[in-house]
Write a protein that holds these residues in place. Structure first.
Motif, PDB file in Angstrom:
ATOM      1  N   TRP A 306       0.832  -1.207   0.000  1.00 55.76           N
ATOM      2  CA  TRP A 306       0.000   0.000   0.000  1.00 55.76           C
ATOM      3  C   TRP A 306       0.870   1.261   0.000  1.00 55.76           C
ATOM      4  O   TRP A 306       0.582   2.225  -0.719  1.00 55.76           O
ATOM      5  CB  TRP A 306      -0.917  -0.021   1.220  1.00 55.76           C
ATOM      6  CG  TRP A 306      -2.011   1.011   1.202  1.00 55.76           C
ATOM      7  CD1 TRP A 306      -2.123   2.104   2.007  1.00 55.76           C
ATOM      8  CD2 TRP A 306      -3.158   1.028   0.338  1.00 55.76           C
ATOM      9  NE1 TRP A 306      -3.266   2.809   1.714  1.00 55.76           N
ATOM     10  CE2 TRP A 306      -3.923   2.164   0.691  1.00 55.76           C
ATOM     11  CE3 TRP A 306      -3.610   0.198  -0.679  1.00 55.76           C
ATOM     12  CZ2 TRP A 306      -5.115   2.501   0.042  1.00 55.76           C
ATOM     13  CZ3 TRP A 306      -4.796   0.529  -1.333  1.00 55.76           C
ATOM     14  CH2 TRP A 306      -5.526   1.661  -0.972  1.00 55.76           C
ATOM     15  N   PRO A 323      -7.492   2.787   4.564  1.00 52.07           N
ATOM     16  CA  PRO A 323      -7.105   1.893   5.672  1.00 52.07           C
ATOM     17  C   PRO A 323      -7.880   2.153   6.962  1.00 52.07           C
ATOM     18  O   PRO A 323      -8.154   1.210   7.717  1.00 52.07           O
ATOM     19  CB  PRO A 323      -5.611   2.191   5.854  1.00 52.07           C
ATOM     20  CG  PRO A 323      -5.163   2.668   4.521  1.00 52.07           C
ATOM     21  CD  PRO A 323      -6.310   3.464   3.991  1.00 52.07           C
ATOM     22  N   VAL A 326     -11.102   0.357   6.586  1.00 49.09           N
ATOM     23  CA  VAL A 326     -10.874  -1.084   6.748  1.00 49.09           C
ATOM     24  C   VAL A 326     -10.718  -1.438   8.232  1.00 49.09           C
ATOM     25  O   VAL A 326     -11.296  -2.424   8.726  1.00 49.09           O
ATOM     26  CB  VAL A 326      -9.621  -1.516   5.963  1.00 49.09           C
ATOM     27  CG1 VAL A 326      -9.236  -2.961   6.296  1.00 49.09           C
ATOM     28  CG2 VAL A 326      -9.863  -1.373   4.462  1.00 49.09           C
ATOM     29  N   GLY A 327      -9.957  -0.618   8.967  1.00 46.54           N
ATOM     30  CA  GLY A 327      -9.779  -0.855  10.399  1.00 46.54           C
ATOM     31  C   GLY A 327     -11.091  -0.775  11.160  1.00 46.54           C
ATOM     32  O   GLY A 327     -11.361  -1.597  12.042  1.00 46.54           O
ATOM     33  N   GLY A 353      -5.722  -2.624   8.050  1.00 49.27           N
ATOM     34  CA  GLY A 353      -6.035  -1.208   7.884  1.00 49.27           C
ATOM     35  C   GLY A 353      -5.198  -0.314   8.776  1.00 49.27           C
ATOM     36  O   GLY A 353      -4.612   0.677   8.328  1.00 49.27           O
ATOM     37  N   SER A 356      -1.531  -0.106   7.635  1.00 51.42           N
ATOM     38  CA  SER A 356      -1.299   0.484   6.313  1.00 51.42           C
ATOM     39  C   SER A 356      -1.485   1.994   6.292  1.00 51.42           C
ATOM     40  O   SER A 356      -1.077   2.666   5.341  1.00 51.42           O
ATOM     41  CB  SER A 356      -2.258  -0.137   5.282  1.00 51.42           C
ATOM     42  OG  SER A 356      -2.077  -1.530   5.191  1.00 51.42           O
ATOM     43  N   GLN A 357      -2.072   2.545   7.328  1.00 51.94           N
ATOM     44  CA  GLN A 357      -2.488   3.951   7.286  1.00 51.94           C
ATOM     45  C   GLN A 357      -1.370   4.955   7.502  1.00 51.94           C
ATOM     46  O   GLN A 357      -1.342   6.024   6.887  1.00 51.94           O
ATOM     47  CB  GLN A 357      -3.594   4.165   8.333  1.00 51.94           C
ATOM     48  CG  GLN A 357      -4.304   5.482   8.263  1.00 51.94           C
ATOM     49  CD  GLN A 357      -3.587   6.584   9.031  1.00 51.94           C
ATOM     50  OE1 GLN A 357      -2.738   6.315   9.892  1.00 51.94           O
ATOM     51  NE2 GLN A 357      -3.905   7.824   8.711  1.00 51.94           N
TER      52      GLN A 357
END
Length: 448
Positions: A306, A323, A326-327, A353, A356-357
């Protein structure tokens, strides 16, 4: 600007990455481990010290009080004295405080050591981000930061089982195993700090392991970027950064993100122990630690890919928004499920998530701040944001004690992540100066 070919640029970035990132990632491994190993220690420590779930949550979160107060001053000192000395100082002192946690004898002394640990650690994560802004052009920073953050992720994959292994015996020569664990895991941070004094270099211009052309390209590229930011946004000035509404908004977003992240980090071991009743099984501390490692292991590859995609496209805002969504989905779904296997799948989804953020998110302040202002902004965002590390475990533990389960606290943490996602997506609309068309990083171009 003395430019290089695309192949030479990639070779230079690879050389810088291999020289700087491994030692910093190792440091972050122990940094993350010593923030969160209290979660596994709680399986024995809570009974030994007579801690309730709420008291444990407070002890976990108090680290971030000291962290928040000293974050900005720490980053400004690093900007003045250089990363080599200051990051080494941070590592050595936090290692000493982490090891000293093994000697606490009461709830109050645990609270004091957690605050001191936060003070010692203050400035490390934003300090590394600031360090990268002085070393590599912005189109490479997302990937570089994701590789650094990998050290923190591996603290769950490798560090959690290691902690569980250390906690397997009840005692070491009459010393409770949770006490020995804190000491054993604190010492390596001191050693890594000493190594950093010899391995790190403050700026590309001082790096003897780069060629003259490589040093010139890095220095001139970064200087040009900073000059552009300053001409467009008046990017210098400590007071300007502290009062900048964009910095405060980013701090609020990061606070919401950290609420979700640290709720999982501190309480996942206790949540897994709760599976035992549902599954009718009994797990050892080592087995619990191996279960804790699964979500972090699953998240490694997606987080790196990502970040690379964000660097390749030059887009940051949606790469930071998605992300968070997603989290939120993962945490909220885990709250309403009842099967342990399905709950773990949802938590893995959430961890992807949350992991990846950070790499794309932390590229945003560099769009409008440089120099001491950037140092202040990174510190302020991290300090105010990491107050989520105080609020989340405290509220999470209190709600769990009040309700008897993890449903309400998990849904609340998912709500914080939804707020973070919405605010991140709206940033370009709220602030014209953050228009993605104006600030998209130059994509990384392959050589012909």
């Amino acid at each position: 600007m003395q430019d290089l070919s695309s192949a030479e640029k990639r070779a230079t970035i690879r050389k810088v990455t291999l020289r700087l990132v491994p030692i910093l990632a190792i440091a972050y491994f122990f940094n993350s481990l010593e923030k969160t190993n209290i979660g596994l220690a709680a399986l024995q420590m809570n009974e030994s010290l007579g801690l309730t779930t709420a008291a444990f949550g407070l002890a976990s979160g108090l680290l971030f009080v000291g962290y928040a107060v000293f974050e900005v001053p720490s980053n400004l000192i690093q900007y003045k004295v250089g990363a080599r000395k200051w990051l080494a100082r941070i590592m050595i002192t936090w290692g000493a405080c982490a090891a000293a946690t093994g000697f606490v004898n009461s709830e109050a002394s645990l609270y004091i050591l957690r605050i001191l640990l936060g003070i010692a650690e203050a400035g490390f994560y934003p300090g590394v981000i600031l360090y990268f802004t002085l070393w590599v052009p912005k189109q490479y920073r997302g990937t570089m930061l994701s590789l650094f953050v990998l050290g923190g992720t591996l603290s769950s994959v490798i560090g959690s089982p290691l902690t569980g292994l250390l906690l397997t015996p009840d005692h070491y020569f009459g010393i409770e195993s949770w006490r020995a664990m804190f000491v054993i895991e604190g010492i390596p941070a001191i050693l890594v700090g000493v190594v950093c004094l010899f391995k790190l270099v403050d700026r590309p211009a001082e790096a003897k392991w780069l060629t003259g052309r490589e040093r010139n390209w890095l220095e001139s590229s970064i200087a040009a970027e900073h000059a552009l930011v300053e001409s467009n946004h008046s990017g210098k000035g400590v007071l300007r950064a502290i009062g900048d509404i964009r910095v405060l908004m980013l701090s609020l977003i990061y606070f919401c993100l950290k609420c979700g992240q640290y709720a999982l980090a501190f309480f996942l071991p206790l949540m897994i122990v709760a599976f035992q009743t549902q599954a009718g099984t009994k797990m050892s501390t080592l087995q619990v630690s191996l279960m804790v490692a699964i979500p972090a292991l699953v998240a490694i590859a997606p987080a790196i890919l990502w970040a690379r995609h964000s660097d390749k496209t030059g887009e940051r805002f949606w790469h930071a928004t998605i992300p968070a969504i997603v989290g939120a989905i993962g945490i909220c779904v885990s709250a309403v499920l009842h099967e342990p296997v399905l709950i773990m799948i949802a938590i893995c989804f959430a961890m992807i998530g949350l992991t990846s953020q950070s790499a794309p998110f932390y590229q945003i302040p560099g769009f409008f701040l440089t120099g001491a202002a950037a140092a202040t902004a990174f510190g302020l965002i991290n300090s105010l944001g990491n107050l989520g590390g105080f609020v989340a475990p405290t509220v999470f533990g209190t709600l769990k004690d009040a309700t008897g389960n993890y449903v309400a606290p998990s849904l609340l943490m998912g709500g914080f992540l939804i707020v973070a996602a919405v605010l991140t997506a709206l940033l370009p609309r709220m602030f014209k100066s953050l228009n993605p068309n104006q600030h998209a990083a130059q994509p990384v171009v392959a050589s012909k």
